[in-house]
Design a protein around this motif. Structure first.
Motif, PDB file in Angstrom:
ATOM      1  N   GLN A 349       0.612  -1.112   0.309  1.00  0.00           N
ATOM      2  CA  GLN A 349      -0.315  -0.075   0.241  1.00  0.00           C
ATOM      3  C   GLN A 349       0.421   1.479   0.093  1.00  0.00           C
ATOM      4  OE1 GLN A 349      -2.508   0.050   3.432  1.00  0.00           O
ATOM      5  NE2 GLN A 349      -3.752  -1.739   2.578  1.00  0.00           N
ATOM      6  N   LEU A 350       2.008   1.020   0.765  1.00  0.00           N
ATOM      7  CA  LEU A 350       2.999   2.660   0.708  1.00  0.00           C
ATOM      8  C   LEU A 350       3.597   2.437  -0.466  1.00  0.00           C
ATOM      9  CD1 LEU A 350       4.431   1.849   4.567  1.00  0.00           C
ATOM     10  CD2 LEU A 350       2.695   4.138   3.797  1.00  0.00           C
ATOM     11  N   ALA A 351       3.829   1.488  -0.834  1.00  0.00           N
ATOM     12  CA  ALA A 351       4.772   1.774  -2.234  1.00  0.00           C
ATOM     13  C   ALA A 351       3.559   2.360  -3.466  1.00  0.00           C
ATOM     14  CB  ALA A 351       5.406   0.533  -2.796  1.00  0.00           C
ATOM     15  N   ALA A 352       2.161   1.313  -3.403  1.00  0.00           N
ATOM     16  CA  ALA A 352       1.496   2.310  -4.259  1.00  0.00           C
ATOM     17  C   ALA A 352       1.460   4.024  -4.017  1.00  0.00           C
ATOM     18  CB  ALA A 352       0.131   1.625  -4.141  1.00  0.00           C
ATOM     19  N   ARG A 353       1.581   3.828  -2.588  1.00  0.00           N
ATOM     20  CA  ARG A 353       1.028   5.584  -3.061  1.00  0.00           C
ATOM     21  C   ARG A 353       1.748   6.482  -2.884  1.00  0.00           C
ATOM     22  NH1 ARG A 353      -1.190   6.142   3.547  1.00  0.00           N
ATOM     23  NH2 ARG A 353      -0.483   8.753   2.714  1.00  0.00           N
ATOM     24  N   LEU A 354       3.218   6.135  -2.715  1.00  0.00           N
ATOM     25  CA  LEU A 354       5.055   6.443  -2.923  1.00  0.00           C
ATOM     26  C   LEU A 354       4.592   6.772  -4.505  1.00  0.00           C
ATOM     27  CD1 LEU A 354       7.165   7.063  -2.451  1.00  0.00           C
ATOM     28  CD2 LEU A 354       8.300   4.638  -1.893  1.00  0.00           C
ATOM     29  N   ALA A 355       3.742   5.438  -5.218  1.00  0.00           N
ATOM     30  CA  ALA A 355       4.664   5.788  -6.743  1.00  0.00           C
ATOM     31  C   ALA A 355       2.987   6.424  -7.518  1.00  0.00           C
ATOM     32  CB  ALA A 355       3.515   4.094  -7.355  1.00  0.00           C
ATOM     33  N   THR A 356       2.309   6.533  -6.768  1.00  0.00           N
ATOM     34  CA  THR A 356       1.324   7.977  -6.952  1.00  0.00           C
ATOM     35  C   THR A 356       1.548   9.070  -6.958  1.00  0.00           C
ATOM     36  OG1 THR A 356      -0.692   6.436  -6.264  1.00  0.00           O
ATOM     37  CG2 THR A 356      -1.159   8.865  -7.022  1.00  0.00           C
ATOM     38  N   LEU A 357       2.395   9.199  -5.940  1.00  0.00           N
ATOM     39  CA  LEU A 357       2.920  10.499  -5.432  1.00  0.00           C
ATOM     40  C   LEU A 357       4.484  11.190  -5.861  1.00  0.00           C
ATOM     41  CD1 LEU A 357       1.967  10.450  -1.800  1.00  0.00           C
ATOM     42  CD2 LEU A 357       0.270  11.572  -3.578  1.00  0.00           C
ATOM     43  N   GLY A 358       5.200   9.853  -6.424  1.00  0.00           N
ATOM     44  CA  GLY A 358       5.636  10.344  -7.878  1.00  0.00           C
ATOM     45  C   GLY A 358       6.249  10.575  -8.540  1.00  0.00           C
ATOM     46  N   PRO A 359       7.476  11.067  -9.082  1.00  0.00           N
ATOM     47  CA  PRO A 359       7.618  11.974 -10.441  1.00  0.00           C
ATOM     48  C   PRO A 359       7.409  10.946 -11.460  1.00  0.00           C
ATOM     49  CG  PRO A 359       9.822  11.561  -9.379  1.00  0.00           C
ATOM     50  CD  PRO A 359       8.404  10.850  -8.728  1.00  0.00           C
ATOM     51  N   ALA A 360       7.418   9.715 -11.533  1.00  0.00           N
ATOM     52  CA  ALA A 360       7.104   8.888 -12.725  1.00  0.00           C
ATOM     53  C   ALA A 360       5.587   8.834 -13.525  1.00  0.00           C
ATOM     54  CB  ALA A 360       7.125   7.047 -12.419  1.00  0.00           C
ATOM     55  N   GLN A 361       5.111   9.023 -12.837  1.00  0.00           N
ATOM     56  CA  GLN A 361       2.933   9.055 -12.986  1.00  0.00           C
ATOM     57  C   GLN A 361       2.859  10.529 -13.478  1.00  0.00           C
ATOM     58  OE1 GLN A 361       0.873   6.730 -12.711  1.00  0.00           O
ATOM     59  NE2 GLN A 361       2.347   5.365 -11.270  1.00  0.00           N
ATOM     60  N   THR A 362       3.904  11.526 -12.460  1.00  0.00           N
ATOM     61  CA  THR A 362       3.639  13.154 -13.416  1.00  0.00           C
ATOM     62  C   THR A 362       3.609  12.690 -14.563  1.00  0.00           C
ATOM     63  OG1 THR A 362       3.373  13.928 -11.063  1.00  0.00           O
ATOM     64  CG2 THR A 362       3.635  15.606 -12.989  1.00  0.00           C
ATOM     65  N   LEU A 363       5.318  12.396 -15.488  1.00  0.00           N
ATOM     66  CA  LEU A 363       6.218  12.561 -16.655  1.00  0.00           C
ATOM     67  C   LEU A 363       4.556  11.371 -17.636  1.00  0.00           C
ATOM     68  CD1 LEU A 363       9.667  11.857 -15.460  1.00  0.00           C
ATOM     69  CD2 LEU A 363       8.134  13.668 -16.278  1.00  0.00           C
ATOM     70  N   ALA A 364       4.521  10.193 -16.543  1.00  0.00           N
ATOM     71  CA  ALA A 364       3.225   9.483 -17.391  1.00  0.00           C
ATOM     72  C   ALA A 364       2.457  10.557 -18.238  1.00  0.00           C
ATOM     73  CB  ALA A 364       2.772   7.831 -16.808  1.00  0.00           C
ATOM     74  N   ARG A 365       2.073  11.414 -17.176  1.00  0.00           N
ATOM     75  CA  ARG A 365       1.015  11.811 -17.773  1.00  0.00           C
ATOM     76  C   ARG A 365       1.068  12.989 -18.948  1.00  0.00           C
ATOM     77  NH1 ARG A 365      -0.580  11.824 -12.205  1.00  0.00           N
ATOM     78  NH2 ARG A 365       0.151  14.149 -12.225  1.00  0.00           N
ATOM     79  N   GLY A 366       2.318  13.705 -19.126  1.00  0.00           N
ATOM     80  CA  GLY A 366       2.988  14.491 -19.888  1.00  0.00           C
ATOM     81  C   GLY A 366       3.646  15.064 -19.248  1.00  0.00           C
ATOM     82  N   TYR A 367       3.382  15.705 -18.290  1.00  0.00           N
ATOM     83  CA  TYR A 367       4.769  16.603 -18.205  1.00  0.00           C
ATOM     84  C   TYR A 367       5.797  16.474 -17.964  1.00  0.00           C
ATOM     85  CZ  TYR A 367       1.082  18.234 -15.691  1.00  0.00           C
ATOM     86  OH  TYR A 367      -0.588  18.743 -15.267  1.00  0.00           O
ATOM     87  N   ALA A 368       7.222  17.317 -18.580  1.00  0.00           N
ATOM     88  CA  ALA A 368       8.498  17.189 -18.679  1.00  0.00           C
ATOM     89  C   ALA A 368       9.054  17.551 -17.000  1.00  0.00           C
ATOM     90  CB  ALA A 368       9.341  17.023 -19.634  1.00  0.00           C
ATOM     91  N   VAL A 369      10.928  16.897 -16.819  1.00  0.00           N
ATOM     92  CA  VAL A 369      11.382  17.369 -16.275  1.00  0.00           C
ATOM     93  C   VAL A 369      12.892  18.306 -16.635  1.00  0.00           C
ATOM     94  CG1 VAL A 369      12.669  17.367 -14.071  1.00  0.00           C
ATOM     95  CG2 VAL A 369      10.560  15.551 -14.423  1.00  0.00           C
ATOM     96  N   VAL A 370      12.821  19.664 -16.173  1.00  0.00           N
ATOM     97  CA  VAL A 370      13.948  19.921 -17.203  1.00  0.00           C
ATOM     98  C   VAL A 370      15.193  20.294 -16.127  1.00  0.00           C
ATOM     99  CG1 VAL A 370      15.151  21.921 -18.728  1.00  0.00           C
ATOM    100  CG2 VAL A 370      12.649  21.515 -18.564  1.00  0.00           C
ATOM    101  N   GLN A 371      16.447  19.616 -16.289  1.00  0.00           N
ATOM    102  CA  GLN A 371      17.265  20.062 -14.921  1.00  0.00           C
ATOM    103  C   GLN A 371      18.750  20.738 -16.099  1.00  0.00           C
ATOM    104  OE1 GLN A 371      18.308  15.425 -14.419  1.00  0.00           O
ATOM    105  NE2 GLN A 371      17.170  16.184 -12.612  1.00  0.00           N
ATOM    106  N   ARG A 372      19.258  22.109 -15.457  1.00  0.00           N
ATOM    107  CA  ARG A 372      20.557  22.361 -16.131  1.00  0.00           C
ATOM    108  C   ARG A 372      21.012  22.158 -15.915  1.00  0.00           C
ATOM    109  NH1 ARG A 372      21.596  29.013 -15.044  1.00  0.00           N
ATOM    110  NH2 ARG A 372      23.932  28.916 -16.803  1.00  0.00           N
ATOM    111  N   PHE A 373      23.090  22.025 -16.575  1.00  0.00           N
ATOM    112  CA  PHE A 373      23.730  21.350 -16.730  1.00  0.00           C
ATOM    113  C   PHE A 373      24.955  22.475 -16.210  1.00  0.00           C
ATOM    114  CE2 PHE A 373      22.757  17.754 -18.837  1.00  0.00           C
ATOM    115  CZ  PHE A 373      23.219  17.188 -18.137  1.00  0.00           C
TER     116      PHE A 373
END
Length: 417
Positions: A349-373
């Motif tokens: 249950q905690l893993a599911a909640r963690l996965a729901t709240l994690g960035p991977a699910q957000t990325l799957a919905r079309g979002y992206a993460v920009v990181q600068r060097f």
């Protein structure tokens, strides 16, 4: 007669007459004396002008010759016989012709029973004060003596009674006989002599002094102080069997055991074998009965113990405990399994909640993460504002299925790959 005193040396010895006269002078200086003793010889023949007597010390081997007028003997209120205790009054006389000493008496008085009893009481008080009658001094009589020492008169009834009764009670008993005078002037020395012989005999285990009673005068030797001290000093137990109930001699008090009669002494010294065998048989029967009862009682105890379930089925208790252990083990296993499952479910249950709240699910919905060097750091940092993206900045764009590197082209935020 005048004696010329000359020096007495080996060169000038005295003649016999001089010594005899000197002895006579010294003895005559003693004067008249009162003397007590026991008459042992009386010689007063008809027609004789002098009677001759012998006075003996009843407690020692000492005697003294007496001389007196025959009328003195005839005037005595009590007939004087050998063995009589008397008090005489006289003067020592040394007869120089024969070199003998005698006591010439002018008065003789028989010692009455009352005086004898008073003297016995004085001796009794003296010995009691010294502790000779103390019960703690009494030595135990052996249960079955091998050899019995017997002091009695020659061929007396007391001797026959002791031997006959003792032999009838135990046929193997042995005796050391000592036949002595049991009255008169020679009784005490003879008894003491044979008492010492028996006491030094290693085989004799008990000594019996026996006499079949008698008058007070006859029993005087058994109240003699010398004899009483000799009995007290014996190492062997001594039994007094005088057999005179009304007036007990002092020997009864000093001896280790007092018997009423010689027959009683034999019974108390030698056990009756027949009676002892009966007693032994009774004790054996009682002990056997007690032993059987004890064995039966112990059998019942053992049977009772064996009838108990724990002994009738000794594995039952182990089986019960084994079943309890199995039940506890299963309970423990179920408890552990349930706990593990519950914790696993919680983790899922905690893993599911963690996965729901994690960035991977957000990325799957079309979002992206920009990181600068950064220029001086090869590790990208997440960008949260366009101001952090100047033209020419190297960035890393992460989407759901991967990441691409890009460079910012212009100020409008266009990015070229």
């Amino acid at each position: 007669m005048t004696l010329v005193t000359t020096p007495n040396t080996a060169e000038t010895p005295w003649p016999v007459r001089t010594l005899s006269h000197k002895l006579s002078e010294w003895i005559h200086r003693l004067g008249h004396v009162w003397v007590e003793g026991q008459l042992t010889q009386i010689s007063a023949r008809p027609g004789m002008r002098t009677a001759f007597l012998t006075l003996r010390d009843p407690a020692a081997e000492m005697s003294l010759s007496l001389t007196c007028s025959p009328d003195l003997l005839r005037r005595s209120p009590v007939p004087l016989t050998e063995g009589a205790r008397v008090v005489v009054y006289g003067r020592p006389d040394f007869y120089a012709g024969r070199g003998t000493l005698s006591l010439k008496i002018t008065d003789i008085r028989p010692v009455g029973i009352g005086e004898l009893l008073a003297r016995i009481e004085r001796i009794k008080a003296l010995l009691a004060a010294e502790g000779l009658f103390d019960a703690r001094r009494k030595r135990p009589i052996p249960f079955l003596p091998r050899t019995v020492g017997l002091i009695s008169g020659r061929g007396s009834a007391a001797q026959r009674d002791v031997i006959a009764v003792a032999s009838a009670r135990w046929n193997d008993v042995r005796f050391r006989h000592c036949e002595v005078p049991v009255q008169g002037p020679n009784a005490v020395p003879a008894i003491i002599e044979h008492l010492d012989l028996l006491d030094r005999d290693p085989d004799v285990e008990v000594i019996v002094i026996a006499r079949g009673g008698g008058s007070v005068e006859d029993l005087l030797p058994f109240s003699d102080e010398t004899l009483l001290r000799a009995v007290s000093d014996c190492r062997t137990p001594v039994v007094s069997a005088i057999g005179h109930e009304p007036d007990s001699p002092l020997l009864d008090l000093v001896a280790d055991l007092r018997a009423a009669t010689p027959t009683d002494a034999a019974k108390r010294v030698v056990p009756d074998v027949a009676v002892e065998r009966e007693t032994l048989a009774g004790l054996r029967a009682r002990s056997a009965h007690a032993l059987r009862n004890w064995v039966d009682r112990e059998h019942r105890v053992i049977d009772g113990l064996r009838a108990r379930p724990v002994l009738a089925r000794p594995h039952l208790l182990i089986d019960e405990r084994h079943a309890v252990l199995d039940r506890l083990r299963n309970d423990l296993r179920r408890g552990v399994t349930h706990g593990v499952d519950t914790r696993r479910l919680d983790v899922d249950q905690l893993a599911a909640r963690l996965a729901t709240l994690g960035p991977a699910q957000t990325l799957a919905r079309g979002y992206a993460v920009v990181q600068r060097f950064a220029d001086d750091d090869h590790s990208p940092h997440a960008v949260s504002s366009v101001e952090q993206l100047p033209p020419g900045a190297r960035v890393r764009i992460r989407v759901a299925d991967g990441a691409r590197l890009a460079v910012v082209d212009d100020d409008e935020g266009q990015i070229s790959e």
